[in-house]
Design a protein around this motif. Sequence first.
Motif, PDB file in Angstrom:
ATOM      1  N   PRO A 189       0.810  -1.226   0.000  1.00 20.69           N
ATOM      2  CA  PRO A 189       0.000   0.000   0.000  1.00 20.69           C
ATOM      3  C   PRO A 189       0.843   1.277   0.000  1.00 20.69           C
ATOM      4  O   PRO A 189       1.661   1.466   0.889  1.00 20.69           O
ATOM      5  CB  PRO A 189      -0.795  -0.114   1.313  1.00 20.69           C
ATOM      6  N   CYS A 190       0.609   2.100  -1.008  1.00 27.19           N
ATOM      7  CA  CYS A 190       1.448   3.291  -1.140  1.00 27.19           C
ATOM      8  C   CYS A 190       0.807   4.271  -2.122  1.00 27.19           C
ATOM      9  O   CYS A 190       0.713   3.977  -3.317  1.00 27.19           O
ATOM     10  CB  CYS A 190       2.831   2.879  -1.638  1.00 27.19           C
ATOM     11  N   HIS A 191       0.361   5.418  -1.621  1.00 27.98           N
ATOM     12  CA  HIS A 191      -0.181   6.457  -2.489  1.00 27.98           C
ATOM     13  C   HIS A 191       0.909   7.454  -2.874  1.00 27.98           C
ATOM     14  O   HIS A 191       1.743   7.839  -2.039  1.00 27.98           O
ATOM     15  CB  HIS A 191      -1.319   7.218  -1.797  1.00 27.98           C
ATOM     16  N   SER A 193       5.734   4.907   4.219  1.00 29.13           N
ATOM     17  CA  SER A 193       4.967   4.057   3.315  1.00 29.13           C
ATOM     18  C   SER A 193       5.695   2.734   3.120  1.00 29.13           C
ATOM     19  O   SER A 193       6.903   2.629   3.341  1.00 29.13           O
ATOM     20  CB  SER A 193       4.766   4.753   1.960  1.00 29.13           C
ATOM     21  N   TYR A 194       4.934   1.734   2.651  1.00 27.22           N
ATOM     22  CA  TYR A 194       5.482   0.389   2.479  1.00 27.22           C
ATOM     23  C   TYR A 194       5.250  -0.102   1.047  1.00 27.22           C
ATOM     24  O   TYR A 194       4.173   0.098   0.481  1.00 27.22           O
ATOM     25  CB  TYR A 194       4.822  -0.582   3.459  1.00 27.22           C
ATOM     26  N   LEU A 195       6.270  -0.730   0.476  1.00 29.11           N
ATOM     27  CA  LEU A 195       6.181  -1.299  -0.866  1.00 29.11           C
ATOM     28  C   LEU A 195       6.521  -2.781  -0.826  1.00 29.11           C
ATOM     29  O   LEU A 195       7.398  -3.203  -0.054  1.00 29.11           O
ATOM     30  CB  LEU A 195       7.164  -0.607  -1.816  1.00 29.11           C
ATOM     31  N   THR A 196       5.850  -3.549  -1.667  1.00 29.15           N
ATOM     32  CA  THR A 196       6.212  -4.944  -1.880  1.00 29.15           C
ATOM     33  C   THR A 196       6.714  -5.088  -3.304  1.00 29.15           C
ATOM     34  O   THR A 196       6.054  -4.640  -4.251  1.00 29.15           O
ATOM     35  CB  THR A 196       5.007  -5.875  -1.654  1.00 29.15           C
ATOM     36  N   ASN A 249      -0.378 -15.493   2.046  1.00 27.68           N
ATOM     37  CA  ASN A 249      -1.156 -14.964   3.161  1.00 27.68           C
ATOM     38  C   ASN A 249      -1.890 -13.724   2.681  1.00 27.68           C
ATOM     39  O   ASN A 249      -1.289 -12.652   2.535  1.00 27.68           O
ATOM     40  CB  ASN A 249      -0.244 -14.638   4.342  1.00 27.68           C
ATOM     41  N   ILE A 250      -3.175 -13.849   2.423  1.00 31.59           N
ATOM     42  CA  ILE A 250      -3.954 -12.750   1.856  1.00 31.59           C
ATOM     43  C   ILE A 250      -4.048 -11.563   2.803  1.00 31.59           C
ATOM     44  O   ILE A 250      -4.418 -10.452   2.386  1.00 31.59           O
ATOM     45  CB  ILE A 250      -5.374 -13.252   1.472  1.00 31.59           C
ATOM     46  N   ASN A 251      -3.673 -11.769   4.075  1.00 29.22           N
ATOM     47  CA  ASN A 251      -3.719 -10.679   5.040  1.00 29.22           C
ATOM     48  C   ASN A 251      -2.459  -9.821   5.022  1.00 29.22           C
ATOM     49  O   ASN A 251      -2.381  -8.812   5.743  1.00 29.22           O
ATOM     50  CB  ASN A 251      -3.941 -11.224   6.451  1.00 29.22           C
ATOM     51  N   ASN A 252      -1.466 -10.191   4.215  1.00 32.26           N
ATOM     52  CA  ASN A 252      -0.246  -9.384   4.107  1.00 32.26           C
ATOM     53  C   ASN A 252      -0.556  -8.033   3.470  1.00 32.26           C
ATOM     54  O   ASN A 252      -1.558  -7.863   2.774  1.00 32.26           O
ATOM     55  CB  ASN A 252       0.811 -10.119   3.291  1.00 32.26           C
ATOM     56  N   SER A 253       0.349  -7.084   3.672  1.00 34.51           N
ATOM     57  CA  SER A 253       0.096  -5.712   3.233  1.00 34.51           C
ATOM     58  C   SER A 253      -0.063  -5.580   1.722  1.00 34.51           C
ATOM     59  O   SER A 253      -0.779  -4.695   1.251  1.00 34.51           O
ATOM     60  CB  SER A 253       1.208  -4.779   3.730  1.00 34.51           C
ATOM     61  N   ALA A 254       0.592  -6.456   0.933  1.00 33.98           N
ATOM     62  CA  ALA A 254       0.478  -6.368  -0.522  1.00 33.98           C
ATOM     63  C   ALA A 254      -0.936  -6.686  -1.001  1.00 33.98           C
ATOM     64  O   ALA A 254      -1.325  -6.279  -2.103  1.00 33.98           O
ATOM     65  CB  ALA A 254       1.463  -7.325  -1.184  1.00 33.98           C
ATOM     66  N   TYR A 255      -1.701  -7.397  -0.190  1.00 35.87           N
ATOM     67  CA  TYR A 255      -3.073  -7.758  -0.553  1.00 35.87           C
ATOM     68  C   TYR A 255      -4.063  -6.949   0.280  1.00 35.87           C
ATOM     69  O   TYR A 255      -4.670  -5.994  -0.221  1.00 35.87           O
ATOM     70  CB  TYR A 255      -3.300  -9.265  -0.336  1.00 35.87           C
TER      71      TYR A 255
END
Length: 334
Positions: free
Chosen positions: A141-143, A153-156, A239-245
């Motif tokens: 998630p990153c705007h 902010s965090y990027l995958t 893991n669908i609960n990770n930040s990328a999802y």
Amino acid sequence: MEEGKLRFGVLGGGSWGTAIVKMLSENLEHISWYMRNESAIRHLKVEGHNPNYISSVQFDVSKFLLSNDINEVVSSSDVLIFAIPSAFLENELQRLSVSLSDKIIFSAIKGIVPESGLIVGEHFHDYYQIPFKNIGVLTGPCHAEEVAMERLSYLTIACADSSKAELVAKVLKSDYIRTKISDDIIGTEYAAMLKNIYAIAAGIAHGLGYGDNFQSVLMSNAIREMKRFIDKVYKMKRNINNSAYLGDLLVTGYSTFSRNRMFGNMIGKGYTVKSAMMEMNMVAEGYYATKSAHLLHEKLKKKSKTPIINAVYNILYEEKNPKKVFKKLTEKLD
């Protein structure tokens, strides 16, 4: 591989492309940047900022090779980060007269290529013969707007080749950007596409007057629907609960910076698709993704339940009444 020995190029002059250039410029001394708008390039060279998107970001333009010639930027780069809206990607690629075969390609595009019906990585693999080991995905998630303000902010960064993922993660990392790598290149890219559809749904709900209680139920159902959809397309341990999802879904569904939520909100308030797009003057990737996701779902041999995608499709493409469609949708959620 070392980032100092590889040349980076960014393709796209919108808000996300501009944000990516900002992140790269924290660590690199030279970046090639393709922007189609020649007047924006002239302005950037003189004033040091993009006049059209996140214009608060001031650049040291001495670091840049700025060009509206896509061939010049591709030729001068080893690693290409594409941030061109999916609806216009193939049109831009048709301008190429140089080969992409020896390039490392990362997609920062959150959508499906209309001409092929494929996510961007698959499109490059199938139509441009790029091996999957040379294709990666950059997700949130990153705007862009928060990158401009240097908010944490965090990027995958996903790639089948972990060394390439680590390379890109390293050049994007800074005091305000945290990065992690993943090997789920297909799942993260589909998640980045699907979350825009769910953000439109969240916007429609808000425009119709639904409150926070319903929004929480909608997002809870959306992440489960996303998992079902992705598992049907490409099943692997994730893991669908990770930040990328989940994280990317939440920020796109709730943030005031989300153009897809904004687009949906306008639809919920009674705007037509055309009028909403004209007033926004920006691309809502979720609009195009909705049709592509619907068509892909229809092709799947074993369909999963996708009531939210179906509802958004019926409103945007079948011109069904949003109020009536969401009344039926509320009866399908739990």
